[in-house]
Design a protein around this motif. Structure first.
Motif, PDB file in Angstrom:
ATOM      1  N   ARG A   1      -3.883  -0.024  -1.793  1.00 22.41           N
ATOM      2  CA  ARG A   1      -3.813   0.747  -0.561  1.00 22.41           C
ATOM      3  C   ARG A   1      -3.421  -0.185   0.562  1.00 22.41           C
ATOM      4  O   ARG A   1      -4.158  -1.100   0.888  1.00 22.41           O
ATOM      5  CB  ARG A   1      -5.171   1.357  -0.234  1.00 22.41           C
ATOM      6  CG  ARG A   1      -5.692   2.322  -1.267  1.00 22.41           C
ATOM      7  CD  ARG A   1      -6.952   2.969  -0.724  1.00 22.41           C
ATOM      8  NE  ARG A   1      -7.549   3.790  -1.745  1.00 22.41           N
ATOM      9  CZ  ARG A   1      -8.536   3.384  -2.526  1.00 22.41           C
ATOM     10  NH1 ARG A   1      -9.012   2.171  -2.394  1.00 22.41           N
ATOM     11  NH2 ARG A   1      -9.031   4.186  -3.432  1.00 22.41           N
TER      12      ARG A   1
ATOM     13  N   ARG B   1       0.711   7.683  -7.504  1.00 23.23           N
ATOM     14  CA  ARG B   1       0.840   6.744  -6.396  1.00 23.23           C
ATOM     15  C   ARG B   1       1.642   5.511  -6.802  1.00 23.23           C
ATOM     16  O   ARG B   1       2.471   5.012  -6.039  1.00 23.23           O
ATOM     17  CB  ARG B   1      -0.552   6.334  -5.919  1.00 23.23           C
ATOM     18  CG  ARG B   1      -0.536   5.492  -4.642  1.00 23.23           C
ATOM     19  CD  ARG B   1      -1.951   5.344  -4.108  1.00 23.23           C
ATOM     20  NE  ARG B   1      -1.918   4.584  -2.882  1.00 23.23           N
ATOM     21  CZ  ARG B   1      -1.936   3.253  -2.827  1.00 23.23           C
ATOM     22  NH1 ARG B   1      -1.962   2.570  -3.947  1.00 23.23           N
ATOM     23  NH2 ARG B   1      -1.900   2.632  -1.670  1.00 23.23           N
TER      24      ARG B   1
ATOM     25  N   ILE C   1       1.415   5.861   1.463  1.00 24.51           N
ATOM     26  CA  ILE C   1       1.169   6.111   0.041  1.00 24.51           C
ATOM     27  C   ILE C   1      -0.294   5.766  -0.246  1.00 24.51           C
ATOM     28  O   ILE C   1      -0.612   4.753  -0.861  1.00 24.51           O
ATOM     29  CB  ILE C   1       2.129   5.283  -0.844  1.00 24.51           C
ATOM     30  CG1 ILE C   1       3.579   5.584  -0.477  1.00 24.51           C
ATOM     31  CG2 ILE C   1       1.923   5.591  -2.317  1.00 24.51           C
ATOM     32  CD1 ILE C   1       4.600   4.749  -1.245  1.00 24.51           C
TER      33      ILE C   1
ATOM     34  N   PHE D   1      -2.898  11.213  -2.485  1.00 24.34           N
ATOM     35  CA  PHE D   1      -2.440  11.617  -3.812  1.00 24.34           C
ATOM     36  C   PHE D   1      -3.557  12.294  -4.611  1.00 24.34           C
ATOM     37  O   PHE D   1      -3.290  13.164  -5.440  1.00 24.34           O
ATOM     38  CB  PHE D   1      -1.886  10.403  -4.573  1.00 24.34           C
ATOM     39  CG  PHE D   1      -0.486  10.069  -4.163  1.00 24.34           C
ATOM     40  CD1 PHE D   1       0.597  10.564  -4.869  1.00 24.34           C
ATOM     41  CD2 PHE D   1      -0.241   9.286  -3.056  1.00 24.34           C
ATOM     42  CE1 PHE D   1       1.894  10.274  -4.485  1.00 24.34           C
ATOM     43  CE2 PHE D   1       1.045   8.992  -2.656  1.00 24.34           C
ATOM     44  CZ  PHE D   1       2.125   9.489  -3.368  1.00 24.34           C
TER      45      PHE D   1
END
Length: 557
Positions: A80, A120, A156, A161
């Motif tokens: 992340r 992802r 993202i 997701f």
């Protein structure tokens, strides 16, 4: 600095499912899902102090941690970027009749998390393919690449997701046989609605907590923490920000030859200040010139703060104000680019893996700062002035986020645990050779193995021969590595000989940045080793006699 804390789990309750808006809460084992974020500057060829090339886009994990009796679902490693690391904590299994829908929801959540990981990762791969094509294209294609890379990467996120999976109802609705998540930011409750009107809480999505290792490894010079389901390891930077234990950096051939010869790697700023002052450890917090204080400091002018230092290094790192190394927290090869879009991985290059836990926390140790992560420099820029040039501010956040960047004041061999020597920049090229500290008895044996593989002895022979005024000779006039060393040292000798020397004997101590017009007379792109030679000559210092003379003389930290 504001630090996120994990919310306490909901108190244990038992009972039947309730109609309407009622829930049967739960509480209990961990189902951890993880992530992180990272960032790199702009390299130049020839002198090891002249360039900072960083490497590796991507790879921190999202995994389901199995409770004592169930679920062993793993997702691929991902990351992340710029997002606080999070964990999914399963709430305890409730009593019947809520037990059955809870179990259904738990299974659906595990499957959705695994699918979110895959989706992802695919999104990041697709994004990198587009960035790579632009990076390898024409200059016009690379325009705006910094913003494009960082902006999409930050979007993202795992949470995005996860909630897009078919198993979830669109927030904030609750639909029969679907998972749902509470709206808003911060800690979220994830539940399951067997009928749409009856619900059961399954888990929470909360900021990650970290645990200090009870037994620290013998090699650790700073505390190691673990976090997430697969217990990834972290250390703290100077601001207390949790930072992945291992960092990576790409270096070109000449940089590594100097590293092998001096046992030290630093920024151009330090090497130039040392050339004029003889200081063992030049003060990277000194502005160096009035314009730095004026352009980058809010409030009182003088010694740079941690955040001001990091910002100046990041903004000016492709020039003489490069004040250390730029590392990345992610190991994937060939996926970091400079602000102008060029890839940091080069032919005849080296990728280093650095164990940040081996770096002490004493005052004598190098400064370590995390640019990109939650709580890092990018969130603490209150004392930093962002200079305006041509009507635009420097896009610092984009620069440090795209490569997940860290700042390190200097590097010593004992911090390095792995080195890949790649004669060709293509990832996976069969000519690449990898070396790991664990395979050798000492760090010196480890470094010597890489020196031998890269023909450092030939480079050093050519370099030292040129300093002595000897013609290029052994091992042969045609040996390319020997010639690289001879050519590099010849730049130093030529610049030194052509520079006017002081008329009075003795050595003058001077900060060359205080008199830039006098000491930096060449073009900005001039190799650092030429500038060092000129400063040595103008201050009455003798020529260096060997490659090792380019580094400090002090003891190993």
């Amino acid at each position: 600095m504001t630090r996120a804390r994990s919310a306490a789990p909901a108190p244990r309750q038992t009972g039947n499912r309730r109609a309407g808006t009622g829930r049967v809460p739960s509480g209990g084992a961990l189902l951890a899902l993880q992530g992180t974020a990272d960032a790199g500057p702009v390299p130049r060829p020839l002198h090891a102090l002249q360039c900072l090339a960083d490497d590796a886009l991507a790879a921190d994990g999202l995994r389901l941690r199995p409770p004592p009796t169930a679920i062993a679902t793993k997702g691929p490693t991902i990351q992340r970027v710029g997002e606080a690391k999070q964990d999914i904590a399963l709430l305890p299994e409730p009593l019947p009749p809520a037990k059955e829908p809870y179990s259904v929801g738990k299974t659906k959540l595990a499957d959705a998390a695994k699918a979110a990981n895959v989706a992802r990762k695919n999104a990041k791969d697709d994004h990198w393919a587009k960035i790579k094509a632009r990076s390898e294209g024409k200059p016009a294609d690379r325009k705006g690449i910094n913003a494009a890379y960082a902006t999409v990467l930050k979007d993202i996120t795992f949470e995005r997701f996860l909630l897009q999976q078919p198993a979830f109802a669109p927030p904030p609705s609750k639909e029969p046989t679907k998972l749902f998540a509470t709206a808003g930011t911060g800690t979220k409750t994830i539940g399951y609605a067997p009928t749409g009107t009856e619900t059961v809480d399954v888990a929470t999505l909360t900021p990650r907590t970290y645990t200090k290792l009870a037994k620290q490894p013998d090699e650790a010079k700073r505390a190691i923490f673990t976090g997430g389901a697969d217990k990834k390891e972290y250390v703290e930077d100077k601001l207390g920000v949790k930072t992945r234990r291992y960092a990576f950096v790409e270096k070109n051939f000449h940089q590594m030859m100097e590293f092998f010869g001096t046992g030290f790697m630093e920024g151009r700023f330090q090497s130039l200040v040392r050339a004029g002052t003889g200081a063992e450890r030049p003060d990277v917090r000194k502005p160096g010139q009035q314009s730095i204080a004026k352009d980058y400091q809010r409030g009182p002018k003088g010694t740079l703060s941690d955040t001001q230092l990091a910002f100046v290094h990041q903004h000016k790192g492709s020039g003489d104000h490069q004040r250390g190394l730029s590392l990345t927290s992610t190991p994937r090869k060939g996926e970091t680019i400079g602000n102008a879009g060029e890839n940091f991985r080069t032919d005849d290059g080296f990728m280093l893996k650095i164990d940040l836990a081996r770096i002490p926390t004493s005052e004598a140790a190098p400064i370590l700062l995390n640019h990109y992560a939650t709580g890092g420099v990018r969130e603490n820029l209150g004392d930093v002035r962002n200079p305006v040039k041509n009507g635009k501010n420097y896009k610092y956040d984009e620069s440090v986020t795209k490569n997940r960047e860290l700042y390190l004041e200097f590097l010593r061999p004992e911090y390095v645990v792995e080195i890949e020597y790649h004669p060709k920049k293509a990832v996976g090229d069969t000519g690449s050779k990898s070396f790991a500290l664990k395979d050798y008895s000492t760090n010196e044996e480890f470094m010597n193995a890489v020196r031998t593989a890269s023909a450092f002895d030939k480079y050093q022979l050519g370099f030292d021969s040129a300093l002595k005024g000897e013609p290029l000779q052994v091992p042969s006039n045609t040996d390319a590595t020997c010639k690289k060393g001879w050519d590099t040292a010849s730049l130093y000798v030529d610049a030194y000989d052509k520079t006017t020397k002081p008329t009075t004997p003795g050595i003058t101590t001077v900060d060359p940045f205080a008199e830039k017009a006098k000491y930096f007379t060449g073009p900005p792109s001039e190799f650092t080793i030429i500038k060092i030679a000129r400063i040595h000559a103008m201050t009455g210092r003798p020529k260096i006699r060997k490659l090792a003379d380019l580094g400090p003389k002090g003891p190993t930290i």
